[in-house]
Design an enzyme around this catalytic site. Sequence first.
Site, PDB file in Angstrom:
ATOM      1  CG  ASP A 288     -42.988 -67.090 -22.015  1.00 20.24           C
ATOM      2  OD1 ASP A 288     -42.364 -66.063 -22.377  1.00 20.24           O
ATOM      3  OD2 ASP A 288     -44.197 -67.256 -22.254  1.00 20.24           O
ATOM      4  N   GLY A 289     -41.779 -65.481 -19.579  1.00 25.46           N
ATOM      5  CA  GLY A 289     -42.396 -64.604 -18.572  1.00 25.46           C
ATOM      6  C   GLY A 289     -41.467 -63.558 -17.966  1.00 25.46           C
ATOM      7  CG  ASN A 290     -37.264 -63.685 -18.664  1.00 30.53           C
ATOM      8  OD1 ASN A 290     -37.611 -64.535 -17.851  1.00 30.53           O
ATOM      9  ND2 ASN A 290     -36.232 -63.846 -19.481  1.00 30.53           N
ATOM     10  N   GLY A 291     -40.543 -60.658 -19.150  1.00 30.20           N
ATOM     11  CA  GLY A 291     -41.081 -59.302 -19.332  1.00 30.20           C
ATOM     12  C   GLY A 291     -42.208 -59.017 -18.353  1.00 30.20           C
TER      13      GLY A 291
ATOM     14  CD1 TRP B  58     -40.842 -62.461 -11.719  1.00 28.44           C
ATOM     15  CD2 TRP B  58     -39.331 -60.899 -12.265  1.00 28.44           C
ATOM     16  NE1 TRP B  58     -40.020 -62.282 -10.636  1.00 28.44           N
ATOM     17  CE2 TRP B  58     -39.087 -61.326 -10.942  1.00 28.44           C
ATOM     18  CE3 TRP B  58     -38.503 -59.916 -12.816  1.00 28.44           C
ATOM     19  CZ2 TRP B  58     -38.038 -60.813 -10.172  1.00 28.44           C
ATOM     20  CZ3 TRP B  58     -37.467 -59.401 -12.043  1.00 28.44           C
ATOM     21  CH2 TRP B  58     -37.237 -59.853 -10.741  1.00 28.44           C
TER      22      TRP B  58
ATOM     23  CG  HIS C 282     -34.870 -60.363 -20.850  1.00 29.66           C
ATOM     24  ND1 HIS C 282     -35.772 -61.369 -21.057  1.00 29.66           N
ATOM     25  CD2 HIS C 282     -35.248 -59.346 -21.679  1.00 29.66           C
ATOM     26  CE1 HIS C 282     -36.672 -60.990 -21.965  1.00 29.66           C
ATOM     27  NE2 HIS C 282     -36.375 -59.762 -22.355  1.00 29.66           N
TER      28      HIS C 282
ATOM     29  CD1 TRP D 238     -34.261 -64.043 -35.227  1.00 29.84           C
ATOM     30  CD2 TRP D 238     -33.034 -62.265 -34.665  1.00 29.84           C
ATOM     31  NE1 TRP D 238     -32.981 -64.479 -34.991  1.00 29.84           N
ATOM     32  CE2 TRP D 238     -32.204 -63.403 -34.654  1.00 29.84           C
ATOM     33  CE3 TRP D 238     -32.474 -61.020 -34.339  1.00 29.84           C
ATOM     34  CZ2 TRP D 238     -30.856 -63.343 -34.329  1.00 29.84           C
ATOM     35  CZ3 TRP D 238     -31.121 -60.959 -34.017  1.00 29.84           C
ATOM     36  CH2 TRP D 238     -30.331 -62.107 -34.023  1.00 29.84           C
TER      37      TRP D 238
ATOM     38  CG  LEU E 258     -25.972 -80.479 -17.550  1.00 29.41           C
ATOM     39  CD1 LEU E 258     -27.220 -81.356 -17.596  1.00 29.41           C
ATOM     40  CD2 LEU E 258     -26.239 -79.299 -16.629  1.00 29.41           C
TER      41      LEU E 258
ATOM     42  NE  ARG F 244     -44.743 -70.877 -22.851  1.00 34.05           N
ATOM     43  CZ  ARG F 244     -44.724 -70.416 -24.094  1.00 34.05           C
ATOM     44  NH1 ARG F 244     -44.804 -71.259 -25.091  1.00 34.05           N
ATOM     45  NH2 ARG F 244     -44.608 -69.130 -24.336  1.00 34.05           N
TER      46      ARG F 244
ATOM     47  CB  ILE G 119     -45.106 -76.142 -28.405  1.00 40.33           C
ATOM     48  CG1 ILE G 119     -45.782 -77.307 -27.650  1.00 40.33           C
ATOM     49  CG2 ILE G 119     -43.734 -76.559 -28.899  1.00 40.33           C
ATOM     50  CD1 ILE G 119     -45.083 -77.752 -26.379  1.00 40.33           C
TER      51      ILE G 119
HETATM   52  C1  IPE Z   1     -41.000 -68.586 -26.272  1.00 45.76           C
HETATM   53  O1  IPE Z   1     -41.462 -67.475 -25.596  1.00 45.76           O
HETATM   54  C2  IPE Z   1     -39.581 -68.383 -26.695  1.00 45.76           C
HETATM   55  C3  IPE Z   1     -38.600 -68.379 -25.621  1.00 45.76           C
HETATM   56  C4  IPE Z   1     -38.829 -68.644 -24.369  1.00 45.76           C
HETATM   57  C5  IPE Z   1     -37.257 -68.102 -26.033  1.00 45.76           C
HETATM   58  P1  IPE Z   1     -42.238 -66.314 -26.373  1.00 45.76           P
HETATM   59  O2  IPE Z   1     -42.603 -65.303 -25.366  1.00 45.76           O
HETATM   60  O3  IPE Z   1     -41.428 -65.855 -27.521  1.00 45.76           O
HETATM   61  O4  IPE Z   1     -43.506 -67.085 -26.931  1.00 45.76           O
HETATM   62  P2  IPE Z   1     -45.002 -66.593 -27.172  1.00 45.76           P
HETATM   63  O5  IPE Z   1     -44.936 -65.332 -27.964  1.00 45.76           O
HETATM   64  O6  IPE Z   1     -45.610 -66.377 -25.826  1.00 45.76           O
HETATM   65  O7  IPE Z   1     -45.655 -67.726 -27.876  1.00 45.76           O
HETATM   66  C1  IPE Z   2     -38.883 -65.061 -22.157  1.00 45.45           C
HETATM   67  O1  IPE Z   2     -39.546 -64.013 -21.553  1.00 45.45           O
HETATM   68  C2  IPE Z   2     -37.536 -64.674 -22.719  1.00 45.45           C
HETATM   69  C3  IPE Z   2     -37.505 -64.551 -24.203  1.00 45.45           C
HETATM   70  C4  IPE Z   2     -38.453 -64.918 -24.998  1.00 45.45           C
HETATM   71  C5  IPE Z   2     -36.293 -64.010 -24.775  1.00 45.45           C
HETATM   72  P1  IPE Z   2     -40.390 -62.978 -22.399  1.00 45.45           P
HETATM   73  O2  IPE Z   2     -39.471 -61.884 -22.856  1.00 45.45           O
HETATM   74  O3  IPE Z   2     -41.129 -63.641 -23.485  1.00 45.45           O
HETATM   75  O4  IPE Z   2     -41.384 -62.394 -21.310  1.00 45.45           O
HETATM   76  P2  IPE Z   2     -42.960 -62.246 -21.453  1.00 45.45           P
HETATM   77  O5  IPE Z   2     -43.482 -63.567 -21.914  1.00 45.45           O
HETATM   78  O6  IPE Z   2     -43.193 -61.165 -22.457  1.00 45.45           O
HETATM   79  O7  IPE Z   2     -43.440 -61.893 -20.095  1.00 45.45           O
HETATM   80 MG    MG Z   3     -42.927 -64.552 -23.606  1.00 48.25          MG
END
Ligand code: IPE
Ligand code: IPE
Ligand code: MG
Length: 273
Positions: A37-40, A42, A54, A86, A148, A205, A212
């Site tokens: 999580d956190g790509n956006g 970042w 991503h 989605w 793996l 995470r 979760i």
């Molecule tokens: C969880 O991250 C799903 C994935 C890492 C694929 P999200 O960004 O979708 O989760 P929330 O919205 O923070 O709970």
């Molecule tokens: C996780 O990063 C990747 C996916 C859920 C596809 P996010 O896209 O949720 O990035 P944030 O959490 O918004 O920073």
């Molecule tokens: Mg996220």
Amino acid sequence: MKELTLTNKVQTKDDKEKQSLLANAGEIPEHIAIIMDGNGRWAKKKGSIRLHGHKVGVDSVRDITEACAQLGVKYLTLYAFSTENWGRPTAEVRGLMRLLVASLRKEADNLHENDIKLVTIGQMDRFPADCQDELQEAIDLTAGNNRLQLCLALSYSGRWDITEAVKKIARHVDAGRLDPELINDQMITDHLSTANVPDPDLIIRTSGEYRISNFLLWQLAYSELYITERYWPDFRRDQLYEAIESFQQRDRRFGKIKNGEDENANNSRLHKN
Ligand code: IPE
Ligand code: IPE
Ligand code: MG
């Protein structure tokens, strides 16, 4: 064993040393599952668009996969796209799909050469045809590998997984093949998308969220949780080693008590003396 070449970088002496220290310090988890999580965030922090996050996240996937294979982790499950994802803007969803196809095209041979088996869990039929084809090709190509198992959770949610298992079991009952009284833990486990895979020992995470988000709900019953503030694109092998170090310090009791802490056993010894 053949050197791994997933990142196209020769493993440094320093890294080899870190891995061997870790292996000597304690148990290496057999199954690691990661909520990436956190790509956006970042990307935003860098003044860039979410898709850039991503993309750099794929480099983390490569590095973590290679490090896990080198360490002898047998199963690595990565939460790449949730059922709820989605609901994101179409442009982001499309961008993620394109990135998935491009990465698979680039990495499939590499995975194969490194003896890594690719599998997926989730509702693959919701994905565009080109994505499904690319995935299937990589799955078929790597099916015989066993260093793996890399599992991508795509269009996955824990509730979806459990619902599907319930449907399958209900069909056995409906057909008169199964007495509902015989339904037990193991039977449910065996009907999940992760049947034949041991439960995750360690769930990581990134991005500092303490939740979760509908990941492996059934399977995580006794998983150790590790949450780091780092965003996924900044999570690389050194951070993985920290997570494993933390895992090695946990006392996994599985609801029981530690060896040697049975007071009754001590008492009976006292009485004997
Ligand atoms: C969880 O991250 C799903 C994935 C890492 C694929 P999200 O960004 O979708 O989760 P929330 O919205 O923070 O709970
Ligand atoms: C996780 O990063 C990747 C996916 C859920 C596809 P996010 O896209 O949720 O990035 P944030 O959490 O918004 O920073
Ligand atoms: Mg996220």
